[in-house]
Motif scaffolding. Structure first.
Motif, PDB file in Angstrom:
ATOM      1  N   VAL A 160       0.826  -1.205   0.000  1.00 32.10           N
ATOM      2  CA  VAL A 160       0.000   0.000   0.000  1.00 32.10           C
ATOM      3  C   VAL A 160       0.859   1.253   0.000  1.00 32.10           C
ATOM      4  N   ARG A 161       0.384   2.280  -0.673  1.00 30.82           N
ATOM      5  CA  ARG A 161       0.947   3.632  -0.576  1.00 30.82           C
ATOM      6  C   ARG A 161      -0.120   4.460   0.118  1.00 30.82           C
TER       7      ARG A 161
ATOM      8  N   GLU B  62     -10.424   6.262   1.375  1.00 34.12           N
ATOM      9  CA  GLU B  62     -10.860   5.660   0.122  1.00 34.12           C
ATOM     10  C   GLU B  62      -9.659   5.147  -0.651  1.00 34.12           C
ATOM     11  N   THR B  63      -9.907   4.205  -1.555  1.00 37.58           N
ATOM     12  CA  THR B  63      -8.847   3.772  -2.451  1.00 37.58           C
ATOM     13  C   THR B  63      -8.742   4.797  -3.572  1.00 37.58           C
TER      14      THR B  63
ATOM     15  N   ARG C 258       1.635  -0.485  -6.125  1.00 39.85           N
ATOM     16  CA  ARG C 258       0.997  -0.502  -4.802  1.00 39.85           C
ATOM     17  C   ARG C 258      -0.406   0.073  -4.903  1.00 39.85           C
ATOM     18  N   LEU C 259      -1.283  -0.377  -4.019  1.00 40.39           N
ATOM     19  CA  LEU C 259      -2.616   0.190  -3.922  1.00 40.39           C
ATOM     20  C   LEU C 259      -2.512   1.525  -3.205  1.00 40.39           C
TER      21      LEU C 259
ATOM     22  N   GLU D  52       4.883   4.081   2.226  1.00 38.94           N
ATOM     23  CA  GLU D  52       4.812   2.759   1.613  1.00 38.94           C
ATOM     24  C   GLU D  52       4.796   1.720   2.718  1.00 38.94           C
ATOM     25  N   LYS D  53       3.715   0.948   2.765  1.00 42.57           N
ATOM     26  CA  LYS D  53       3.498   0.006   3.849  1.00 42.57           C
ATOM     27  C   LYS D  53       3.169  -1.375   3.301  1.00 42.57           C
ATOM     28  N   THR D  54       3.404  -2.367   4.130  1.00 39.49           N
ATOM     29  CA  THR D  54       2.968  -3.725   3.836  1.00 39.49           C
ATOM     30  C   THR D  54       2.016  -4.131   4.945  1.00 39.49           C
TER      31      THR D  54
END
Length: 111
Positions: A21-22, A31-32, A39-40, A82-84
């Motif tokens: 994810v960002r 929201e997306t 990355r999403l 930036e995450k996981t």
């Protein structure tokens, strides 16, 4: 997408799924917002203070996927954009529930 799953998702051995994810904290609403660099992109309404954005991000993803909040957590990138996230689910979630993830879908446009 490969194997019917978005490029930002990969299996996490027997624990579930890793979601790249960002994050954009401090947004007007959660929201997306499409994809960025594999990355999403997710806008999060909570500020990046005292871990509030991470908790809100995990809760948003869990709700979107129809999971309990305890089934989603940040495992990498707690202080970065930036995450996981680890999505703990015995079966693969319906990633389409995350909203606008298709290549053709521009930020802000609904699927």
């Amino acid at each position: 997408m490969t194997s019917g799953r978005p490029e930002f998702v990969r299996p996490a051995w027997d624990k579930g799924w890793l979601l790249q994810v960002r994050a954009q904290p401090g947004a007007k609403k959660s929201e997306t917002a499409g994809k960025q660099a594999g990355r999403l992109r997710v806008r999060v309404a909570a500020p990046a203070v005292d871990n509030k954005a991470n908790k809100a991000l995990a809760a948003f993803i869990a709700e979107a996927l129809g999971l309990r909040a305890s089934q989603v957590r940040v495992v990498r990138g707690e202080t970065a954009r930036e995450k996981t996230l680890l999505v703990e689910s015995p079966s693969e979630p319906d990633w389409n529930r995350l909203g606008c993830i298709a290549e053709r879908c521009a930020p802000g446009r609904k699927p």
